[in-house]
Design a protein around this motif. Structure first.
Motif, PDB file in Angstrom:
ATOM      1  N   LYS A 292       0.845  -1.202   0.000  1.00  0.00           N
ATOM      2  CA  LYS A 292       0.000   0.000   0.000  1.00  0.00           C
ATOM      3  C   LYS A 292       0.875   1.244   0.000  1.00  0.00           C
ATOM      4  CE  LYS A 292      -4.013   1.794   2.384  1.00  0.00           C
ATOM      5  NZ  LYS A 292      -4.660   1.895   3.666  1.00  0.00           N
ATOM      6  N   THR A 293       1.901   1.209   0.892  1.00  0.00           N
ATOM      7  CA  THR A 293       2.807   2.361   0.973  1.00  0.00           C
ATOM      8  C   THR A 293       3.504   2.573  -0.365  1.00  0.00           C
ATOM      9  OG1 THR A 293       3.261   1.459   3.154  1.00  0.00           O
ATOM     10  CG2 THR A 293       4.495   3.412   2.526  1.00  0.00           C
ATOM     11  N   ASN A 294       3.935   1.449  -0.980  1.00  0.00           N
ATOM     12  CA  ASN A 294       4.613   1.565  -2.271  1.00  0.00           C
ATOM     13  C   ASN A 294       3.706   2.169  -3.320  1.00  0.00           C
ATOM     14  OD1 ASN A 294       7.101   0.665  -1.607  1.00  0.00           O
ATOM     15  ND2 ASN A 294       6.665  -1.478  -2.018  1.00  0.00           N
ATOM     16  N   ARG A 295       2.452   1.667  -3.317  1.00  0.00           N
ATOM     17  CA  ARG A 295       1.494   2.197  -4.305  1.00  0.00           C
ATOM     18  C   ARG A 295       1.286   3.689  -4.112  1.00  0.00           C
ATOM     19  NH1 ARG A 295      -1.231  -2.773  -3.896  1.00  0.00           N
ATOM     20  NH2 ARG A 295      -2.552  -2.008  -2.225  1.00  0.00           N
ATOM     21  N   GLU A 296       1.163   4.073  -2.819  1.00  0.00           N
ATOM     22  CA  GLU A 296       0.960   5.501  -2.528  1.00  0.00           C
ATOM     23  C   GLU A 296       2.173   6.322  -2.985  1.00  0.00           C
ATOM     24  OE1 GLU A 296       0.058   5.635   1.610  1.00  0.00           O
ATOM     25  OE2 GLU A 296      -2.008   4.966   1.302  1.00  0.00           O
ATOM     26  N   HIS A 301       4.879   9.924  -6.665  1.00  0.00           N
ATOM     27  CA  HIS A 301       5.997  10.200  -7.584  1.00  0.00           C
ATOM     28  C   HIS A 301       5.509  10.468  -8.996  1.00  0.00           C
ATOM     29  CE1 HIS A 301       9.043   8.130  -4.715  1.00  0.00           C
ATOM     30  NE2 HIS A 301       8.852   9.388  -4.428  1.00  0.00           N
ATOM     31  N   SER A 302       4.545   9.636  -9.435  1.00  0.00           N
ATOM     32  CA  SER A 302       4.052   9.849 -10.800  1.00  0.00           C
ATOM     33  C   SER A 302       3.368  11.201 -10.928  1.00  0.00           C
ATOM     34  CB  SER A 302       3.107   8.722 -11.219  1.00  0.00           C
ATOM     35  OG  SER A 302       2.081   8.607 -10.301  1.00  0.00           O
ATOM     36  N   GLU A 303       2.685  11.604  -9.832  1.00  0.00           N
ATOM     37  CA  GLU A 303       2.059  12.939  -9.857  1.00  0.00           C
ATOM     38  C   GLU A 303       3.123  14.023  -9.965  1.00  0.00           C
ATOM     39  OE1 GLU A 303      -0.448  13.487  -6.485  1.00  0.00           O
ATOM     40  OE2 GLU A 303      -1.949  12.092  -7.227  1.00  0.00           O
ATOM     41  N   GLU A 304       4.192  13.850  -9.160  1.00  0.00           N
ATOM     42  CA  GLU A 304       5.275  14.849  -9.183  1.00  0.00           C
ATOM     43  C   GLU A 304       5.928  14.898 -10.558  1.00  0.00           C
ATOM     44  OE1 GLU A 304       8.056  14.119  -6.058  1.00  0.00           O
ATOM     45  OE2 GLU A 304       6.610  14.668  -4.496  1.00  0.00           O
ATOM     46  N   ILE A 305       6.135  13.681 -11.147  1.00  0.00           N
ATOM     47  CA  ILE A 305       6.781  13.613 -12.466  1.00  0.00           C
ATOM     48  C   ILE A 305       5.923  14.315 -13.502  1.00  0.00           C
ATOM     49  CG2 ILE A 305       7.383  11.999 -14.337  1.00  0.00           C
ATOM     50  CD1 ILE A 305       8.357  10.091 -12.056  1.00  0.00           C
TER      51      ILE A 305
END
Lengths: 437, 49
Positions: A292-296, A301-305
């Motif tokens: 779950k933590t990884n998914r979050e 990260h994808s949002e930041e990218i």
């Protein structure tokens, strides 16, 4: 007479003077409530807890302020392992009657031991978790969780029922029957337990005998009733007799039990079991939380990218715009420089022409000033003409003006300049005569 | 024969300590007194009309 609802006097027509309630109706309702309370109390005293709950709920429907009924309902829930449900009833009860209410003592007892309250909360949480496992189909986990709960809380009826259902689904009817028997020990007329027993093909007669065998209860001891103890004892004696009768069974000589060896065995079995339980219970939860933590994190990260990509594209666009602006500015600058060069050359031409024209005009003007004997004016005009352009005519009239002004030295200097710079001048003879004088 | 899924669905989750407050507030069971009070209110309302 006083109204049972508000305590105001009752009128002759049988209605309350304040709230208008019919006294007779209320009295009947309160009596019925007390009747069901008594029924509940009777049932609870013979451990028919389900029946007691039904009767007490009815008592509360007739009079929700029946303190005894509510307190007993809480107690029955508490006995069935539903501590929080019992606490709820007691809190409501103490709210209706804050003083002289036994519910206050019950609440204090539960609340005085935070560890116990926390245990009850944990029990509820663990049961809910096992129920979720059962609903999701992960029955092994449900089994493990339920067994753990029931080893710590042997009064938890709901847990036994769920365990029995799981055993029945598993085809393990003996264990299901055992769990249901435990239910009947706590709650003699539990309808769900009776239903499950019937479904397993147990006759009503056997069910009754099961109930009767469950009257003596001592849940704190290893054996919860004497029948169980006796049956276990009988089976143990029978097995011993069978061993003696069986000639194939070899009689082993007496051996001192090596407790150390067993201790080591117990410790290793305990360790293995611990690791197994850890693998089964702890690891999946940890893995799930880690996933779950990884998914979050991935999402963040994808949002930041994506945000950075957008800002990069914006900056690239700005760079393109700026480059275009710079190119346009350079082009403009070049054009301006070309125009400036053209203007400079034009200005030079104009300057030269105007200068020539102005010099000659000034010389003519100086000549007429000398002729009119305005020598000072003539000197100024000649100097101005010489500032524009060096010429023989300007030197000549300058010398003449100085002569007229009786400044011989300056006149000679002007003529010398004329002689040196313009040796082929038409004024040469005249000035040479003057200089020779 | 007992259907496991159907039976499991009948099981209700146990009440947790954090849910006590909600359970107490929602425990607004009407008794006979409440029903009579409502009836009286309705009667008085109709008479006023």
């Amino acid at each position: 007479m006083e109204c049972l609802n508000c305590g105001a006097p009752v009128l002759d027509n049988g209605h309350c003077s304040a709230c208008g309630m019919n006294y007779e109706l209320l009295a009947k309702a309160y009596n019925t409530s007390n009747f069901y309370y008594n029924l509940g109390l009777d049932r609870a005293s013979v451990r028919d807890l389900t029946g007691a709950i039904d009767a007490l709920n009815l008592a509360l429907k007739y009079n929700k302020q029946n303190i005894n009924a509510r307190n007993l309902l809480g107690l029955v829930h508490y006995e069935m392992g539903e501590t929080v449900l019992g606490l709820t009833q007691w809190v409501i009860s103490s709210n209706y009657l804050p003083e002289g209410n036994i519910a206050t003592r019950y609440i204090q007892e539960v609340q005085s031991d935070p560890a116990k309250l926390d245990e009850a909360n944990q029990l509820a949480k663990q049961f809910n978790q096992s129920l979720l496992y059962a609903k999701q189909g992960t029955k092994d986990l449900a089994f493990l969780q339920l067994k753990r709960i029931l080893s710590a809380y042997p009064h938890f009826v709901k847990g036994y029922l769920l365990l029995a259902l799981l055993y029945m689904d598993n085809g393990n009817y003996d264990k299901a029957k055992k769990a249901l028997k435990r239910v009947l020990r706590i709650d003699k007329n539990n309808t769900l337990a009776v239903k499950y027993l019937k479904e397993m093909g147990i006759t009503p007669k056997d069910i009754i005998s099961l109930k009767e065998s469950s009257t003596r209860i001592d849940v704190d001891s290893g054996y919860v009733d004497e029948d169980q103890f006796k049956s276990d004892l009988e089976s143990f004696v029978e097995k011993s007799l069978a061993d003696i009768d069986n000639p194939e069974s070899s009689v082993t000589p007496y051996k001192e039990i090596n407790h150390n060896k067993f201790n080591l065995l117990y410790v290793s079995v305990g360790l293995i079991l611990g690791i197994f339980v850890c693998l089964l219970l702890v690891l999946p939860t940890k893995l799930n939380s880690a996933n779950k933590t990884n998914r979050e994190l991935q999402l963040t990260h994808s949002e930041e990218i994506s945000k950075k990509n957008v800002s990069i594209s914006n900056l690239e666009k700005q760079i393109e715009d700026l480059e275009k602006q710079i190119a346009a500015a350079e082009k403009e600058k070049n054009e301006e420089e070309d125009k400036k060069k053209e203007a400079d050359s034009a200005f030079d031409v104009i300057k030269k022409t105007i200068a020539g024209l102005t010099y000659e005009n000034l010389c003519v003007e100086a000549g007429s000033a000398v002729n009119e004997r305005r020598y000072t004016d003539a000197i100024d005009i000649c100097n101005a003409a010489l500032q524009i352009k060096q010429g023989e005519m300007a030197y000549y009239y300058l010398g003449k003006a100085y002569i007229g002004n009786q400044d011989e030295e300056k006149a000679k200097s002007a003529f010398v300049s004329l002689r040196d710079n313009y040796p082929e001048s038409t004024y040469m003879e005249e000035i040479m005569e003057y200089l020779s004088e | 024969m007992i259907n496991f899924d159907e039976e499991v669905r009948k099981f209700q989750p146990s009440l947790e300590v954090s849910q006590v407050e909600d359970a107490i507030y929602k425990n607004d069971v009407k008794d006979i007194t409440d029903v009579l009070a409502e009836m009286l209110l309705q009667l008085n309302g109709n008479q006023n009309k």
